[in-house]
Design a protein around this motif. Structure first.
Motif, PDB file in Angstrom:
ATOM      1  N   GLU A   4      69.218  55.896  97.417  1.00  0.00           N
ATOM      2  CA  GLU A   4      68.098  55.941  96.478  1.00  0.00           C
ATOM      3  C   GLU A   4      68.270  57.008  95.399  1.00  0.00           C
ATOM      4  N   GLY A   5      68.845  58.157  95.750  1.00  0.00           N
ATOM      5  CA  GLY A   5      69.029  59.197  94.757  1.00  0.00           C
ATOM      6  C   GLY A   5      69.922  58.741  93.611  1.00  0.00           C
ATOM      7  N   SER A  25      68.404  55.713  91.692  1.00  0.00           N
ATOM      8  CA  SER A  25      67.282  56.071  90.819  1.00  0.00           C
ATOM      9  C   SER A  25      67.780  56.487  89.442  1.00  0.00           C
ATOM     10  N   ARG A  77      61.552  58.444  95.779  1.00  0.00           N
ATOM     11  CA  ARG A  77      62.429  59.143  94.837  1.00  0.00           C
ATOM     12  C   ARG A  77      62.509  58.396  93.503  1.00  0.00           C
ATOM     13  N   ARG A 136      59.209  58.940  91.558  1.00  0.00           N
ATOM     14  CA  ARG A 136      59.146  60.297  91.010  1.00  0.00           C
ATOM     15  C   ARG A 136      60.123  60.467  89.850  1.00  0.00           C
TER      16      ARG A 136
END
Length: 274
Positions: A61-62, A65, A95, A98
């Motif tokens: 996900e990091g 994103s 994540r 955000r």
């Protein structure tokens, strides 16, 4: 539809629970970010939607994103979906949301099906206040502590549990002295074998033990809140632990009983469960 992230709820079982808005969004976006592209691909095929799917799960996900935000800043629209129900509810996506907010990319909710709200609606328990706990830790002192905190809370609690651990969880709640507490088992909600059973914890534990079918499928538990006297236990726990480090349980119980106004024997039994 350009330059935004759409957080889209999908059915938890019955395909008819997809909203008209969700169908339109999923058909129009450039990218659909999914927890499991194979499972989501099957869903989109069943809905008659062709879409470009990319994975977005706990392990990527990091990095994902960053890629998706860049695409949205360039004007692309992205829909985020989970395997079922509303994204971010015990699922990845935090994540990405955000990162969009920090980059000034609009985040738009497209609400719909939710196992949490569906279970609350049919549980027959108070819903003016509720605590969503999701999945408890698998084992050890962390799990025990989480369960103690739940049982001390006066609000209705909603928990997810793996079907093969359902019986063990009910046994743990019963062993913690909450066997008479009301609880509702919501299993396979909106699906063919949907089951809703409301009973005491002890009664449900017996029914689950005698019926292996209740240990299959997707499980949501809705547990009644603690009665007022049990809710006060949470405030006593830090003091109780300090006393037990220095005193025998019988003396600690006498002090705590005088402090709380509870019966000494009741406090003594409670100390034995800490």
């Amino acid at each position: 539809m350009s330059g935004a992230l759409y957080v889209v709820s999908t059915p938890i079982g019955n395909l008819e629970d997809i909203t008209q808005r969700a169908l339109r969004v999923l058909a129009d976006v450039e990218v659909v970010a999914a927890e499991d592209t194979r499972r989501s691909g099957q869903l989109l095929d069943a809905l008659g939607i062709r879409a470009r799917l990319v994975s977005c799960h706990d392990h990527n996900e990091g990095e994902r994103s960053t890629q998706l935000v860049a695409q949205m800043q360039a004007g692309a629209s992205v829909a985020l979906i989970s395997d079922a129900g509303t994204p971010l509810v015990s699922d990845p996506g935090f994540r990405l949301v955000r990162a969009c907010q920090q980059a000034g990319v609009p985040v738009v909710p497209v609400p719909g099906a939710s196992a949490v709200l569906a279970a609350l609606a049919v549980a027959g328990l108070p819903t003016d206040r509720f605590l969503f706990e999701g999945f408890l830790p698998n084992k050890g002192s962390v799990r025990d502590e989480a369960l103690r905190n739940i049982l001390a809370n006066r609000a209705t609690s909603v928990l997810f549990e793996a079907p093969h651990r359902l019986l063990s969880l009910l046994e743990s709640i019963e062993a913690a002295g909450a066997g008479e507490r009301e609880i509702t088992l919501c299993r396979e909600l909106t699906k063919r074998f949907e089951t809703v059973i409301r009973d005491s914890v002890t009664g449900l534990r017996q029914r689950v033990a005698n019926d292996p079918d209740q240990q299959r499928g997707e499980v949501v538990l809705v547990l009644a809140g603690a009665p007022p006297e049990a809710a006060g236990d949470a405030e006593l726990i830090p003091l109780a632990k300090l006393l037990l480090e220095e005193l025998p349980a019988s003396r600690a119980a006498r002090i705590l009983a005088a402090y709380s106004g509870r019966k000494r024997q009741e406090v003594y039994e409670w100390l034995g469960r800490l």
